[in-house]
Design a protein around this motif. Structure first.
Motif, mmCIF file in Angstrom:
data_model
loop_
_atom_site.group_PDB
_atom_site.id
_atom_site.type_symbol
_atom_site.label_atom_id
_atom_site.label_comp_id
_atom_site.label_asym_id
_atom_site.label_seq_id
_atom_site.Cartn_x
_atom_site.Cartn_y
_atom_site.Cartn_z
ATOM 1 N N VAL A 84 0.838 -1.206 0.000
ATOM 2 C CA VAL A 84 0.000 0.000 0.000
ATOM 3 C C VAL A 84 0.871 1.252 0.000
ATOM 4 O O VAL A 84 0.638 2.196 -0.769
ATOM 5 N N ILE A 85 1.899 1.258 0.851
ATOM 6 C CA ILE A 85 2.786 2.428 0.927
ATOM 7 C C ILE A 85 3.506 2.641 -0.403
ATOM 8 O O ILE A 85 3.607 3.772 -0.911
ATOM 9 N N SER A 86 4.003 1.551 -1.004
ATOM 10 C CA SER A 86 4.718 1.651 -2.282
ATOM 11 C C SER A 86 3.800 2.149 -3.390
ATOM 12 O O SER A 86 4.200 2.968 -4.228
ATOM 13 N N SER A 87 2.561 1.661 -3.398
ATOM 14 C CA SER A 87 1.611 2.085 -4.431
ATOM 15 C C SER A 87 1.320 3.573 -4.339
ATOM 16 O O SER A 87 1.256 4.280 -5.354
ATOM 17 N N VAL A 88 1.169 4.062 -3.128
ATOM 18 C CA VAL A 88 0.895 5.488 -2.939
ATOM 19 C C VAL A 88 2.089 6.322 -3.396
ATOM 20 O O VAL A 88 1.938 7.332 -4.106
ATOM 21 N N GLN A 89 3.293 5.903 -3.006
ATOM 22 C CA GLN A 89 4.494 6.638 -3.410
ATOM 23 C C GLN A 89 4.690 6.601 -4.927
ATOM 24 O O GLN A 89 5.066 7.606 -5.546
ATOM 25 N N TYR A 90 4.444 5.433 -5.542
ATOM 26 C CA TYR A 90 4.580 5.299 -6.999
ATOM 27 C C TYR A 90 3.593 6.217 -7.719
ATOM 28 O O TYR A 90 3.948 6.900 -8.686
ATOM 29 N N GLN A 91 2.358 6.271 -7.233
ATOM 30 C CA GLN A 91 1.348 7.117 -7.855
ATOM 31 C C GLN A 91 1.713 8.591 -7.734
ATOM 32 O O GLN A 91 1.558 9.369 -8.688
ATOM 33 N N GLN A 92 2.216 8.976 -6.564
ATOM 34 C CA GLN A 92 2.617 10.372 -6.369
ATOM 35 C C GLN A 92 3.778 10.753 -7.288
ATOM 36 O O GLN A 92 3.801 11.849 -7.866
ATOM 37 N N GLU A 93 4.751 9.843 -7.443
ATOM 38 C CA GLU A 93 5.929 10.139 -8.271
ATOM 39 C C GLU A 93 5.558 10.214 -9.751
ATOM 40 O O GLU A 93 6.020 11.107 -10.481
ATOM 41 N N THR A 94 4.713 9.285 -10.230
ATOM 42 C CA THR A 94 4.302 9.327 -11.641
ATOM 43 C C THR A 94 3.465 10.571 -11.935
ATOM 44 O O THR A 94 3.576 11.165 -13.017
ATOM 45 N N THR A 95 2.642 10.971 -10.985
ATOM 46 C CA THR A 95 1.847 12.197 -11.174
ATOM 47 C C THR A 95 2.749 13.416 -11.299
ATOM 48 O O THR A 95 2.525 14.302 -12.147
ATOM 49 N N ARG A 96 3.780 13.460 -10.444
ATOM 50 C CA ARG A 96 4.718 14.591 -10.500
ATOM 51 C C ARG A 96 5.450 14.631 -11.843
ATOM 52 O O ARG A 96 5.583 15.686 -12.479
ATOM 53 N N LYS A 97 5.935 13.466 -12.305
ATOM 54 C CA LYS A 97 6.647 13.404 -13.588
ATOM 55 C C LYS A 97 5.722 13.742 -14.751
ATOM 56 O O LYS A 97 6.115 14.426 -15.714
ATOM 57 N N GLN A 98 4.466 13.273 -14.666
ATOM 58 C CA GLN A 98 3.504 13.550 -15.731
ATOM 59 C C GLN A 98 3.221 15.049 -15.833
ATOM 60 O O GLN A 98 3.164 15.613 -16.935
ATOM 61 N N GLU A 99 3.049 15.708 -14.703
ATOM 62 C CA GLU A 99 2.787 17.149 -14.709
ATOM 63 C C GLU A 99 3.971 17.920 -15.300
ATOM 64 O O GLU A 99 3.792 18.890 -16.055
ATOM 65 N N SER A 100 5.188 17.476 -14.958
ATOM 66 C CA SER A 100 6.387 18.141 -15.499
ATOM 67 C C SER A 100 6.488 17.943 -17.013
ATOM 68 O O SER A 100 6.812 18.882 -17.767
ATOM 69 N N LEU A 101 6.185 16.719 -17.484
ATOM 70 C CA LEU A 101 6.242 16.419 -18.918
ATOM 71 C C LEU A 101 5.210 17.239 -19.692
ATOM 72 O O LEU A 101 5.522 17.840 -20.734
ATOM 73 N N VAL A 102 3.976 17.276 -19.204
ATOM 74 C CA VAL A 102 2.905 18.017 -19.881
ATOM 75 C C VAL A 102 3.240 19.502 -19.938
ATOM 76 O O VAL A 102 3.015 20.181 -20.959
ATOM 77 N N SER A 103 3.801 20.036 -18.872
ATOM 78 C CA SER A 103 4.169 21.453 -18.839
ATOM 79 C C SER A 103 5.224 21.776 -19.896
ATOM 80 O O SER A 103 5.143 22.799 -20.604
ATOM 81 N N MET A 104 6.227 20.885 -20.044
ATOM 82 C CA MET A 104 7.289 21.122 -21.027
ATOM 83 C C MET A 104 6.752 20.972 -22.458
ATOM 84 O O MET A 104 7.110 21.764 -23.356
#
Length: 410
Positions: free
Chosen positions: A32-52
């Motif tokens: 559960v902890i890993s899934s939450v961290q993975y989701q948070q990290e992919t969301t952060r990377k996705q937002e950075s990619l879309v912005s660029m």
């Protein structure tokens, strides 16, 4: 199932079950902890990619945008498809089947296209998967070591218990686990019995203390009456005083020996009641109180000490809470198996009647009228009657008097 079977097999199974449960729970928490961290990290990377992508698309430099996406794919191993606002595929490193879920890309509220990303093949996903596998391997190793250590400890304890049990049983006898339940029940019964004995002991001390109070009160009344010249010190009074002193002397051995076994036997208690009432005649005379006696033979099963306590408590209560010149009525009824004590004293209100059998309880008016009362007299009477399977009924009106009826078992 014998104890030997239980110790040699079942306990180890329970230990395995506990360890497996802990292992599953531990891995579930990590997942559960890993899934939450993975989701948070992919969301952060996705937002950075879309912005660029939005920024580079707004500059309308397709070469720079393509180079950036190729560099991003190379560094992160992620699948990307970008379609501009003209619905042309600008970049794609995966097969497009039309079922992808795209995210719209805006630059200052200007629509520039849509992007599809898949991080399941990315380095980030691989890192989390590898970490989860390592944690599982570590958990299994920890489980194995823990099971071995605990099993060794249990084996030593089991051998010690089995060695002790060997001395308890014969070689041809099987000691069953159910017998431990019987032993446990015996221990619990012994504890309850001990607590009951302690309660009996405490009640016995209270009763003796109250029994001691009665002759002391009588002596105090004699002394006060003689001092105020309401009573003349003659041979009769001296005899009564000596009787009270002997009563105190007789109580002292009981307090020392703690003999709580009082034998009840079937006999007519009317003669004893009459003797007790005559014994305290001078006490009643000190307040000019008359005793109206109407006694029929009353054959009941009760100890002498108990009938003495009942009469002394009821009659002295009537004496304490009656004004001078009043009458106390004492009656026994053979057909109804009843003892009745009636007075025309201060009476009791409903609140006092409700709590009258509580330990050390006294009504407000009774406390003011007779300050030296202990508040346990009627409780002692009620306990005696209850133990004899009888019943006590109290009718009382404030400022009019009290009638107490005790019904014994026929």
């Amino acid at each position: 199932m014998t104890i030997r079977d239980l110790l040699s097999k079942k306990i180890f199974y329970y230990v395995i079950l506990v360890f497996v449960s802990v292992l599953v729970l531990f891995n579930l928490v990590i997942f559960v902890i890993s899934s939450v961290q993975y989701q948070q990290e992919t969301t952060r990377k996705q937002e950075s990619l879309v912005s660029m992508i939005a920024h580079l698309s707004a500059q309308e430099d397709e070469t720079v945008l393509t180079a950036y996406l190729e560099h991003y794919v190379h560094n992160h191993q992620v699948e990307i498809v970008f379609i501009d606002n003209q619905e042309e595929i600008i970049f794609s490193n995966t097969n497009v089947d039309g079922n992808e879920q795209y995210q719209s890309v805006y630059y200052d509220e200007l629509y520039v296209g849509e992007v599809y990303t898949n991080y399941q093949t990315s380095y980030l996903s691989q890192e989390y998967s590898f970490g989860f596998i390592l944690i599982n391997i570590f958990s299994i190793l920890l489980f194995g070591v823990g099971a071995m250590v605990f099993s060794k400890y249990l084996k030593q304890q089991n051998q010690a218990i089995l060695a002790d049990l060997t001395h308890m049983i014969h070689e041809d006898q099987v000691f069953y686990f159910e017998e431990l339940g019987k032993v446990n029940k015996l221990l619990i019964d012994a504890i309850h019995k001990e607590r009951k004995h302690q309660q009996v002991y405490q009640d016995y001390i209270k009763t003796l203390a109250h029994d001691l109070k009665t002759p002391l009160t009588a002596l105090s009344i004699y002394l006060e009456a003689i001092t105020q010249k309401k009573l003349t010190l003659n041979q009769s009074v001296e005899k009564d005083i000596n009787d009270e002193i002997k009563s105190i002397e007789n109580l002292i051995p009981k307090m020392i020996e703690m003999d709580i076994d009082q034998l009840a036997y079937k006999h007519d208690v009317s003669p004893m009641i009459l003797r007790l009432l005559k014994k305290y005649q001078d006490v009643f005379t000190s307040k000019s109180i008359q005793i109206d006696i109407e006694l029929e033979p009353l054959v009941i099963e009760i100890a002498d000490d108990d009938i003495k306590r009942i009469i002394e408590n009821l009659v002295f209560n009537a004496f304490y809470y009656s004004e001078e010149g009043k009458t106390i009525f004492v009656k026994t009824d053979e057909s109804r198996k009843e003892l009745i004590v009636k007075d025309s004293g201060i009476g009791m209100d409903e609140l006092t009647l409700k709590h009258i059998f509580n330990d050390v309880y006294r009504g407000e008016k009774a406390s003011k009228y007779h300050a030296k009362g202990s508040g346990i007299g009627l409780k002692i009477v009620n306990d005696i009657i209850s133990n004899a399977h009888g019943h006590i009924k109290i009718d009382s009106q404030l400022n009019e008097g009290t009638t107490i009826k005790i019904k014994f078992v026929k």
